[in-house]
Every structure is written in structure tokens, then in C-alpha cells.
Design a protein around this motif. Structure first.
Motif, PDB file in Angstrom:
ATOM      1  N   PRO A  12     -53.070  -1.907 -11.225  1.00 30.07           N
ATOM      2  CA  PRO A  12     -52.186  -1.496 -12.573  1.00 30.07           C
ATOM      3  C   PRO A  12     -53.035  -1.614 -13.713  1.00 30.07           C
ATOM      4  CG  PRO A  12     -51.766  -3.601 -11.528  1.00 30.07           C
ATOM      5  CD  PRO A  12     -52.734  -3.140 -10.824  1.00 30.07           C
ATOM      6  N   LYS A  13     -52.858  -0.662 -14.617  1.00 29.82           N
ATOM      7  CA  LYS A  13     -53.474  -0.672 -15.877  1.00 29.82           C
ATOM      8  C   LYS A  13     -52.555  -0.002 -17.003  1.00 29.82           C
ATOM      9  CE  LYS A  13     -57.820  -1.874 -14.308  1.00 29.82           C
ATOM     10  NZ  LYS A  13     -58.120  -3.108 -14.499  1.00 29.82           N
ATOM     11  N   LYS A  14     -52.743  -0.631 -17.971  1.00 25.84           N
ATOM     12  CA  LYS A  14     -52.125  -0.160 -19.262  1.00 25.84           C
ATOM     13  C   LYS A  14     -52.603   0.730 -20.039  1.00 25.84           C
ATOM     14  CE  LYS A  14     -49.642  -4.687 -19.885  1.00 25.84           C
ATOM     15  NZ  LYS A  14     -49.278  -5.737 -20.712  1.00 25.84           N
ATOM     16  N   MET A  15     -51.790   1.888 -20.569  1.00 22.64           N
ATOM     17  CA  MET A  15     -52.186   2.922 -21.152  1.00 22.64           C
ATOM     18  C   MET A  15     -51.621   3.177 -22.643  1.00 22.64           C
ATOM     19  SD  MET A  15     -53.084   6.801 -20.156  1.00 22.64           S
ATOM     20  CE  MET A  15     -53.669   8.129 -21.323  1.00 22.64           C
ATOM     21  N   SER A  52     -48.066   5.830 -34.187  1.00 21.22           N
ATOM     22  CA  SER A  52     -49.145   5.662 -34.887  1.00 21.22           C
ATOM     23  C   SER A  52     -50.420   5.568 -34.246  1.00 21.22           C
ATOM     24  CB  SER A  52     -49.085   4.308 -35.903  1.00 21.22           C
ATOM     25  OG  SER A  52     -50.383   3.955 -36.567  1.00 21.22           O
ATOM     26  N   GLU A  53     -51.364   6.551 -34.432  1.00 24.76           N
ATOM     27  CA  GLU A  53     -52.669   6.525 -33.607  1.00 24.76           C
ATOM     28  C   GLU A  53     -53.518   5.287 -34.254  1.00 24.76           C
ATOM     29  OE1 GLU A  53     -54.882   9.987 -33.132  1.00 24.76           O
ATOM     30  OE2 GLU A  53     -55.047  10.335 -35.198  1.00 24.76           O
ATOM     31  N   ARG A  54     -53.381   5.172 -35.260  1.00 27.95           N
ATOM     32  CA  ARG A  54     -54.381   3.859 -35.851  1.00 27.95           C
ATOM     33  C   ARG A  54     -54.014   2.743 -35.086  1.00 27.95           C
ATOM     34  NH1 ARG A  54     -53.316  -0.104 -39.080  1.00 27.95           N
ATOM     35  NH2 ARG A  54     -51.258   0.571 -39.731  1.00 27.95           N
ATOM     36  N   PHE A  60     -56.082  -0.573 -28.562  1.00 23.46           N
ATOM     37  CA  PHE A  60     -57.189  -0.409 -27.449  1.00 23.46           C
ATOM     38  C   PHE A  60     -58.589  -1.128 -27.693  1.00 23.46           C
ATOM     39  CE2 PHE A  60     -60.595   2.603 -25.917  1.00 23.46           C
ATOM     40  CZ  PHE A  60     -60.517   2.430 -24.488  1.00 23.46           C
ATOM     41  N   LYS A  61     -58.848  -1.179 -28.983  1.00 23.13           N
ATOM     42  CA  LYS A  61     -60.125  -1.726 -29.252  1.00 23.13           C
ATOM     43  C   LYS A  61     -59.853  -3.515 -28.919  1.00 23.13           C
ATOM     44  CE  LYS A  61     -62.636   0.297 -32.930  1.00 23.13           C
ATOM     45  NZ  LYS A  61     -62.884   0.272 -34.437  1.00 23.13           N
ATOM     46  N   ALA A  62     -58.600  -3.793 -29.158  1.00 20.74           N
ATOM     47  CA  ALA A  62     -58.406  -5.410 -28.854  1.00 20.74           C
ATOM     48  C   ALA A  62     -58.173  -5.700 -27.445  1.00 20.74           C
ATOM     49  CB  ALA A  62     -56.970  -5.531 -29.797  1.00 20.74           C
ATOM     50  N   GLY A  63     -58.025  -4.775 -26.632  1.00 21.42           N
ATOM     51  CA  GLY A  63     -58.047  -4.984 -25.237  1.00 21.42           C
ATOM     52  C   GLY A  63     -56.526  -5.315 -24.744  1.00 21.42           C
ATOM     53  N   LEU A  64     -55.732  -4.666 -25.761  1.00 22.91           N
ATOM     54  CA  LEU A  64     -54.244  -4.609 -25.390  1.00 22.91           C
ATOM     55  C   LEU A  64     -53.700  -3.479 -24.334  1.00 22.91           C
ATOM     56  CD1 LEU A  64     -52.466  -5.605 -28.866  1.00 22.91           C
ATOM     57  CD2 LEU A  64     -53.250  -7.226 -26.746  1.00 22.91           C
ATOM     58  N   ILE A 223     -58.524  11.352 -23.669  1.00 22.50           N
ATOM     59  CA  ILE A 223     -58.296   9.981 -22.908  1.00 22.50           C
ATOM     60  C   ILE A 223     -59.474   9.256 -22.874  1.00 22.50           C
ATOM     61  CG2 ILE A 223     -57.372   8.880 -20.850  1.00 22.50           C
ATOM     62  CD1 ILE A 223     -55.638  11.299 -20.475  1.00 22.50           C
ATOM     63  N   LEU A 224     -59.464   7.974 -23.499  1.00 19.81           N
ATOM     64  CA  LEU A 224     -60.514   7.061 -23.322  1.00 19.81           C
ATOM     65  C   LEU A 224     -60.282   5.687 -22.512  1.00 19.81           C
ATOM     66  CD1 LEU A 224     -61.392   8.601 -25.780  1.00 19.81           C
ATOM     67  CD2 LEU A 224     -62.906   6.967 -26.448  1.00 19.81           C
TER      68      LEU A 224
END
Length: 321
Positions: A12-15, A52-54, A60-64, A223-224
Motif C-alpha cells: 500500500p502506498k499513498k499518492m 492546490s498543486e503547491r 510529497f516533500k514532507a513524506g505525507l 508522476i513522481l
């Protein structure tokens, strides 16, 4: 039966998924299809919509989230190579865009998809970006001088471009740039055809506006992932799948373009097209020299343009990209 086995074995992974229309939008729908296919690669994605893409990028940067889907312009901060695909005036058509995505989706180019802990695992077409103007007489670069132009505050390339043509940049996010156009705070905005209906841009275009029929930029959705969190080989399978969906994506984009009333389109005089292309080319060179655009990607796109049309002045210019 196969699906249930894949689901049972999938990690399982969050996107985080950016879509201006949230869970009801076309890009979120596209990611639902992607989620289904990812099961076969050993990953079960939990999709979370963002308008909001910001915020999506920050989470994503924060690992959420372990993966993120947003515009190539936003992706540039994570990977300058793929983030330069959305360079101003670099890809004149969907055919050009397909050529470059095909080239960089192969195994030989895989190393260019990595940057720090991140990997670009899919690139989808999001539509040609067109200029929406509130005055139909604006159909050349020169006539943009002095106009209030909405620019994404996340993209220094747009600030550079607007300053170069003598426009007055008005900072905005993707979420606000269209409302600014509709309420008359800016004279010019830009985006793919889908925003005409989705963001009700016909309101800002009335009574004298129009859409300049010239591809300012080829927008992409990328997608990253955080590469260590995903199974070995995931990225290559994902890139090849996304490429296989390219034609389907363009078909959908053209449906949006064809729903815009013919009277809204403004044709650019053929004599002015060369001028547009040269302004954009000089802008890209300056942005490359400032470290905003990636030189390797600019060179690849220039080679593809000149392969398709060797007669273009840029193909023999001394200051090649």
C-alpha cells in the motif's frame, strides 16, 4: 482472480493527485485508471485529491504521500530534465511531444528520470497551453506589451517571459489565475482547452475576447515517486504504460478543444509566427543560462524540431539551444 491475488500481494502506498476539479476532474480519473494498472506492478495506491498543486508538492516533500501527480511545471523543482518539457514554445504540436516522451521513456534514458530520492515514473499530455485574451486585437507578441498577464507564482520562467515581452506580470496560483481573468483583474491568462468550460473562462472572454490559436506550451502531467519506497523496476513499467496511453490522452484533449466555439479562436497571422518562435527561443536560452531550464532537454527538443522541420531558422542559428 488475478486482480485479487495482485491486491493481496501489493504494497500500500499513498499518492497525492492534483486536479483543479478535485476528485471529479479528468486528471484524477486518469489516476484511477493508473491505480488499477499499478496493482500488477505490486503497488496498491491510495489516491488523495488536491486542488492546490503547491500543497500536493509540499505534502510529497514532507513524506505525507509516497507518490504525486501534478504539472510538469511543478515537477521542475524535483527533476529539471522532465520539468523542462513544459518550456515556452519548445514543442509546437502533440506529435513533437510524443516524439520526445517516446525518446525519454526508454530504458536507455532511465537515469535521467532520477534526481536525488525522486524518480519520474510517468509523463502524460495535459494539452497545449493557449493564451486567453480579453481583447481580440491582441494577436501578436508586440500587442502584449503593457497588458496585465496572469503568471504562476511557482514558475520563474513565466516571470522572465512576461518581463521580456513588456507585459505586466500578475502573480497567481493555478487555482486563482482563472478567477482573476474572469473578474477583469488581468487581461491575459493561459491554459489548456479544458479550462474553458471547467473554469468558465467564457465569462472573462465576453464580449470582445478570444483564444489565440497558437501553442504557447505543451503542458504535461507527471508522476513522481520516492524511488526507495517502490518495488524494483516499477518506474520503467510505469513510464512504458504512460507512453502507451499517449494517443488516448490526446484524443481526449482534442475533444475539449473541439467543444470551444469556433468564433472564440483567434488565428495568428502567418507572418507573425516566426516572430513568436524567435521570442520564445531567446527566452528559453536565457532561462537555460539562468539555470531554470535544463540544457540537455532543450537540446533534445531542438534536435526533434529540426528533424521534423529542417528549414526553421533556429536549425542553422549560431546560438543553438
Amino acid at each position: 482472480m488475478i486482480t485479487s491475488i495482485a491486491t493481496a500481494q501489493a504494497v500500500p502506498k499513498k499518492m497525492c493527485v492534483f486536479d483543479l476539479l478535485g476528485a471529479n476532474g479528468p486528471f484524477f480519473a486518469q489516476m484511477k485508471d493508473y491505480k488499477t494498472v499499478a496493482l500488477a506492478w505490486g503497488v496498491e495506491l491510495e489516491l488523495k485529491p488536491y486542488t492546490s498543486e503547491r500543497v500536493a508538492a509540499e505534502d510529497f516533500k514532507a513524506g505525507l504521500c509516497d507518490a504525486v501527480s501534478f504539472t510538469g511545471i511543478r515537477a521542475r523543482q524535483f527533476n529539471s530534465f522532465t520539468g523542462t518539457l513544459d518550456a515556452i514554445g519548445a514543442m509546437p504540436s502533440y506529435d513533437h511531444l510524443k516524439s520526445v516522451i517516446t525518446t525519454i521513456s526508454g530504458k536507455k534514458a532511465a537515469k535521467l528520470m532520477f534526481s536525488g530520492p525522486y524518480e519520474v515514473v510517468a509523463i502524460y499530455p495535459a494539452g497545449a497551453g493557449y493564451m486567453f485574451v480579453n481583447d481580440r486585437s491582441i494577436d501578436t507578441v508586440g500587442e502584449l506589451a503593457g497588458k496585465r498577464i496572469a503568471i504562476l507564482d511557482s514558475d520563474p520562467a513565466q516571470v522572465e517571459m512576461v518581463n521580456f515581452i513588456g507585459g505586466s506580470p500578475v502573480s497567481a496560483s493555478i487555482a486563482t489565475m482563472y478567477s482573476k481573468f474572469n473578474n477583469g483583474s488581468v487581461d491575459v491568462t493561459y491554459g489548456p482547452a479544458i479550462v474553458y468550460e471547467a473554469m468558465e473562462l467564457y465569462k472573462g472572454l465576453e464580449p470582445n475576447g478570444g483564444i489565440i490559436k497558437f501553442s504557447l506550451v505543451q503542458l504535461t502531467i507527471q508522476i513522481l515517486i520516492r524511488k526507495t519506497d517502490f518495488p524494483e523496476g516499477y518506474g520503467q513499467k510505469s513510464r512504458e504504460f504512460a507512453l502507451s496511453q499517449f494517443d488516448l490522452g490526446v484524443e481526449q484533449i482534442k475533444k475539449y478543444e473541439n467543444t470551444i466555439p469556433a468564433k472564440m479562436w483567434i488565428s495568428v497571422p502567418e507572418v507573425d509566427v516566426t516572430g513568436y518562435l524567435e521570442v520564445f527561443r531567446q527566452s528559453r536560452i536565457r532561462l537555460r543560462d539562468k539555470g531554470i531550464y535544463n540544457g540537455k532537454m532543450l537540446k533534445l527538443m531542438r534536435m526533434l524540431r529540426c528533424k521534423k522541420d529542417p528549414q526553421q531558422p533556429e536549425c542553422t542559428a549560431a546560438d543553438k539551444e
